[in-house]
Structure formats: C-alpha cells, structure tokens
Design a protein around this motif. Sequence first.
Motif, short mmCIF file in Angstrom:
data_model
loop_
_atom_site.label_atom_id
_atom_site.label_comp_id
_atom_site.label_asym_id
_atom_site.label_seq_id
_atom_site.Cartn_x
_atom_site.Cartn_y
_atom_site.Cartn_z
N GLN A 1 51.07 -7.27 -22.14
CA GLN A 1 52.52 -7.37 -22.28
C GLN A 1 52.90 -7.89 -23.66
N SER A 2 53.80 -7.18 -24.33
CA SER A 2 54.35 -7.55 -25.64
C SER A 2 53.36 -7.39 -26.78
N HIS B 1 49.71 -6.83 -16.20
CA HIS B 1 50.38 -6.66 -17.49
C HIS B 1 49.71 -7.57 -18.52
N GLU C 1 50.01 -1.44 -19.00
CA GLU C 1 49.83 -2.89 -18.93
C GLU C 1 50.76 -3.62 -19.88
N GLY C 2 51.76 -2.92 -20.40
CA GLY C 2 52.81 -3.58 -21.15
C GLY C 2 52.72 -3.48 -22.65
#
Length: 254
Positions: free
Chosen positions: A6-7, A3, A30-31
């Motif tokens: 992520q974000s 990830h 992968e987020g």
Amino acid sequence: MSHRLQSKVILVTGGTSGMGAAFARRAASEGATVIIGARDKERGTATVKDITAGGGTALFVPTDVTVEEEVANLVDVAVKEFGALHGAFNNAGGGNSFGAVRDIQASFWDSVIALNLTSVFYSLKHEIPAIVASGGGAIVNNASVVGVVGDPAAAAYSAAKHGVVGLTRSAALDAAKEGVRVNALVTGLVNTPLWRGHVEADPESANAILNQQPTGRAADEAEIAAFATFLLSDESPFITGGALAIDGALTAGY
C-alpha cells in the motif's frame, strides 16, 4: 488479498507478459502504484488497462532496457509522476539464448549480455539513488537456475544470469546502509507464454524437461509474483543479498 505494498511506488521492467505482467497485477492488487517499462507498447498498454480496470494504479513507459538513457528516463518518470520510488522488479530478459561456447557468435553474445545483464546494471544504477532518496526500499532481480548452475546449451544466457547474481550481491552490500535491499530470484521452469508455446511446438521435448523437475510441474506465474511481492514488502526487512531459489527443488541436487 493483503495490502502489503500500500502506497508504494514500484517499477517493473519486462512487465508486459509472463512473470512481469503477473507481478505487476499482483503488486497493484496489494496497493502499489506500478510503472511498467518495456518495449512492447501494445502489451504494456493492455496490462495497464487491465490493472486500472480492476481499480489499481499503473503507468506504461516505453523503454528499451538495453539503452541506459531510456532506463534513466523510466526512473525519472516514475519519480516525477508519483513523487517517489520504493521498489523495483527487474524482470526484463530473454530465455531463447541457446548455444554452446564454441558456437557462439560475438554479436549473439553481446545481445544476450546486453538484455540479460547490462540491463540489470542500468536498472540498479538508476533505481538505487531514487529509492534512497525516497527513504529506502527493495529491489528484486529475476535471475534463473542457470544463474547458479551451468548449462552447456545456453552458455551466454547462463553467463549473463550468473552475472545478475553477482551484481545483486554487490549491490546489496553497497546499498545496505542506505536502506535498500537487493535480492535475486533463482527461478526454475515457469508456465509462461514462452513455455506454453514450447509445449505446443514440441510436446516430446517439453515432457522430457518436465521429467527433470523434482515436483513434476512448472511453477505458475502467480507463484513467482507472490514471492517477489513478499521480498518487496516490509515483511522481509532482513532479507538482502540473496539468490533465492523458487525452482521446485531443481537446484537442490546440484
């Protein structure tokens, strides 16, 4: 699957099929929150549905990347909807741009340059300030092997992709101190829908092209997506200003 994104809020142009769609799916897995900008609403919507069905977050914004106002809107929507922009994969372009210099009509030249080079300029112009305002990030521009070597049968396309490489390097220098990395992919033969159509339509020509490949095969779209994902992640903090070959050694002998 890691990830690494992520974000992160990641924009992709031309993400309705081929390398762009493969990247969009990989980034979401992968987020990342993925915003797809392209002209094909039907395919764009289908890609978004595919991503959200798998638990990812994605949004399609109808965009003609040859029109600056639409590119500016694409970036604005990303920031307004998700609060930031951390990266972009500028993938929109077209490879059916064949013709020797002496045979090119001015209108053909203009259309090829608009789609393959000016679109990247518009994208960088509006993405970089948004990424700076979001605390920094990275951009990947999809160039081509003909961005570093010539092709007598694709003069306009080669000129555009050489321009993408030069623009990438200039943008990387310009934005380095503001925390934005910019790289170009020097992609070789990739097993996209366009290539598969060529194989079906003209197997003899396709075999001749494959015979020129040192590895004897085309790259899978997923291989390109994986490399672009790495370059947009925090695992590549010192890689910027590069024209990075992912071409199965095709340009190694030039």
